[in-house]
Design a protein around this motif. Structure first.
Motif: not given
Length: 388
Positions: A190-217
């Motif tokens: 809902x937040x992203x659909x309204x134009x929100x942005x952000x940074x997600x840091x995690x060990x959960x690589x599945x969450x990164x693939x699910x939420x992000x188009x670009x990622x860094x190691x």
């Protein structure tokens, strides 16, 4: 056309003094020379486009949480520049504000005050936090009496109660039960659909693939890999071996297709590239069009049902994969294009010979543009309202 940027980090570094009995006195009297330091972040550079989340993966101690806190202003950077456009909400390691003696309600009040929410609006937001967290009467109990799952519900509910422009999230999507995780994803979508942005840091690589188009190691305070989220996840898990494997020496692409490609809904899309066949083989081409749906992951929009023939004898060939009457709406997509041949050992299976893919970081971009600026599909229906 330049894209709007929500977060910019340019050459950011962060150092911590390693304090012992001898260096503590030098620091107390501002005598910094001779005090050993630990470089937690080294020359960090990245951008977060408006309306996207960018992910960071890394092992314990890699610098993920330090980076998030530095972006959010919990730590001051020792070098470089950080620019954030918009109102910020940060969730650092599940609740880096207040003390555990606070009740759930007091914790929420304190974090909302830190975010600058006026008291008149706080009451409405606290009611939302209470309902979303599903804590019931425990909302009035001290936080130190909460289980890990209850704390997760409180922290996430509070950090996302308002509609902020930028979110900084640390490990939050990897905790809690499945029911609450599903609620988290719905709220983030809902937040992203309204134009929100952000940074997600995690060990959960599945969450990164699910939420992000670009990622860094990140490793030892440095970014060691940047690219598509799935590719970054593969690198995080497998290192340099995180690449597609192709059958070598049979066929290869010798020229990259047009990138980015543009198309319009309902018109033919033609993907062209030049290929070389080195050994006699029944070589064909297949294409897949995929799109990232934030909060859901990568979804396949179109896939070649049949292999487009390329050639059988050694030589150079023009590959042309055609998608008639492109049946997808406007937006940004990724195209994977591969040369394949039948597997001689397993009938019905294809062997990949070469290709362009977002998994390898060299996928082809596709921008589908609608000159009428339509949102979705329009049905050919006419309405008529008559007075009774």
């Amino acid at each position: 056309m330049s894209r709007a940027i929500a977060i910019t980090c340019s050459g950011v570094s962060k150092r911590f003094a390693l304090v012992d009995q001898g260096s503590a006195w030098r620091l107390a009297f501002s005598a910094h020379s001779g005090v050993p330091v630990f470089e937690a972040l080294k020359n960090i550079n990245f951008e977060v486009p408006k309306g996207q989340f960018v992910g960071f993966l890394g092992r314990n101690g890699a610098g993920k949480s330090t980076l998030l806190r530095t972006i959010g202003g919990v730590y001051s950077a020792d070098g470089g520049q950080i620019a954030i456009k918009g109102k910020l909400s940060g969730l650092y390691e599940l609740g880096l504000v207040g003390n555990p003696q606070l009740t759930g309600r007091q914790y929420a009040e304190r974090l909302l005050t830190i975010h600058g929410e006026v008291r008149r609006r706080q009451q409405e937001m606290i009611a939302d936090i209470h309902e979303f967290s599903e804590l019931g009467d425990r909302f009035e109990d001290p936080v130190f009496t909460y289980s890990a799952g209850m704390s997760a519900r409180l922290f996430f509910s509070t950090a996302t109660a308002g509609s902020y422009d930028v979110y900084l999230l640390d490990e939050v999507l990897a905790v809690g039960d499945q029911h609450f995780q599903a609620k988290c994803w719905r709220r983030l979508r809902d937040r992203v659909s309204r134009g929100a942005s952000g940074v997600l840091v995690t060990h959960d690589w599945a969450a990164i693939v699910k939420m992000c188009e670009t990622a860094h190691v990140i490793d030892r305070g440095q970014i060691i890999f940047s690219g598509p989220a799935a590719n970054a996840s593969r690198y995080h898990l497998y290192g340099e071996d995180a690449k597609e494997t192709f059958e070598p020496g049979i066929a290869r692409f010798v020229a990259r297709p047009e990138d980015p490609m543009t198309a319009r809904p309902g018109q033919d899309l033609v993907i062209r590239a030049e290929a070389e066949i080195m050994q006699p083989a029944n070589v064909g081409a297949v294409a897949v069009i995929e799109r990232l749906q934030p909060g859901f992951g990568w979804e396949t929009e179109l896939m070649s049902r049949e292999i487009t023939p390329v050639g059988q004898k050694p030589g150079r060939y023009m590959v042309e994969v055609r998608v008639p009457h492109l049946p997808i709406e406007r937006g940004s997509y990724q195209i994977s294009l591969h040369l394949v041949m039948p597997d001689p050992k397993l009938p019905g299976r294809r062997v990949a010979l070469d290709g362009f893919s977002w998994l390898n970081g060299d996928g082809l971009r596709l921008e589908v543009e609608d000159p009428l600026n339509r949102e979705g599909l329009t049905l050919p229906v006419r309405w008529k309202v008559a007075c009774a």
